[in-house]
Motif scaffolding. Structure first.
Motif, PDB file in Angstrom:
ATOM      1  N   VAL A  23      -5.506   8.920  -8.209  1.00  0.00           N
ATOM      2  CA  VAL A  23      -6.289   9.017  -7.878  1.00  0.00           C
ATOM      3  C   VAL A  23      -6.721   6.992  -7.962  1.00  0.00           C
ATOM      4  O   VAL A  23      -7.321   6.935  -6.500  1.00  0.00           O
ATOM      5  N   SER A  24      -6.239   6.589  -8.481  1.00  0.00           N
ATOM      6  CA  SER A  24      -6.077   4.528  -7.836  1.00  0.00           C
ATOM      7  C   SER A  24      -4.379   4.617  -8.257  1.00  0.00           C
ATOM      8  O   SER A  24      -3.218   4.711  -9.346  1.00  0.00           O
ATOM      9  N   LYS A  26      -2.751   0.105  -9.797  1.00  0.00           N
ATOM     10  CA  LYS A  26      -2.529  -1.130  -9.360  1.00  0.00           C
ATOM     11  C   LYS A  26      -1.671  -1.879 -10.065  1.00  0.00           C
ATOM     12  O   LYS A  26      -0.436  -1.221 -10.783  1.00  0.00           O
ATOM     13  N   VAL A  49      -6.992  -3.363  -7.029  1.00  0.00           N
ATOM     14  CA  VAL A  49      -7.068  -1.525  -7.832  1.00  0.00           C
ATOM     15  C   VAL A  49      -7.458  -0.442  -5.858  1.00  0.00           C
ATOM     16  O   VAL A  49      -7.965  -0.954  -5.416  1.00  0.00           O
ATOM     17  N   VAL A  50      -6.399   0.406  -5.865  1.00  0.00           N
ATOM     18  CA  VAL A  50      -6.280   0.795  -5.013  1.00  0.00           C
ATOM     19  C   VAL A  50      -6.634   2.229  -5.267  1.00  0.00           C
ATOM     20  O   VAL A  50      -6.038   3.157  -5.458  1.00  0.00           O
ATOM     21  N   THR A  51      -7.862   2.414  -3.761  1.00  0.00           N
ATOM     22  CA  THR A  51      -7.629   4.230  -4.614  1.00  0.00           C
ATOM     23  C   THR A  51      -7.025   5.158  -3.427  1.00  0.00           C
ATOM     24  O   THR A  51      -7.044   4.391  -2.576  1.00  0.00           O
ATOM     25  N   VAL A  52      -6.150   6.180  -4.029  1.00  0.00           N
ATOM     26  CA  VAL A  52      -5.287   6.585  -2.833  1.00  0.00           C
ATOM     27  C   VAL A  52      -5.947   8.484  -2.737  1.00  0.00           C
ATOM     28  O   VAL A  52      -5.863   8.404  -1.630  1.00  0.00           O
ATOM     29  N   ASN A  53      -5.977   9.083  -4.358  1.00  0.00           N
ATOM     30  CA  ASN A  53      -6.546  10.560  -3.880  1.00  0.00           C
ATOM     31  C   ASN A  53      -5.569  10.923  -2.675  1.00  0.00           C
ATOM     32  O   ASN A  53      -5.900  11.670  -1.386  1.00  0.00           O
TER      33      ASN A  53
END
Length: 82
Positions: A23-24, A26, A49-53
């Motif tokens: 999901v994310s 950091k 925080v990097v959103t990945v999905n």
């Protein structure tokens, strides 16, 4: 303690989730010689925080200046899975 990643040698941090979805992410790090972590060529700040999905994500080390000897001294990695 920390992990040191040097810009020379094209280092990568690969976070793989196998069957889960990331999901994310950091990553906490200290920059040396204007080094920075990058994702898809874009600079990522420490504690951002990097959103990945996705099931996998790859970070590299780049530089915010013109030098080619940047470093990222990583002290923590936080990954949130679905």
């Amino acid at each position: 303690t920390n992990w040191r990643m040097y810009q020379k040698g094209s280092p990568e941090i690969v976070i793989d989730a196998d069957e889960n979805i990331i999901v994310s992410v950091k990553i906490t790090y200290v920059s040396q010689n204007t080094g920075t972590l990058t994702l898809n060529g874009e600079a990522i700040e420490s504690n951002q925080v990097v959103t990945v999905n996705a099931t996998s994500v790859t970070f590299s080390v780049g530089n915010t200046g013109s030098a080619d000897n940047g470093q990222a001294r990583i002290t923590a990695i936080e990954v949130v899975y679905a």
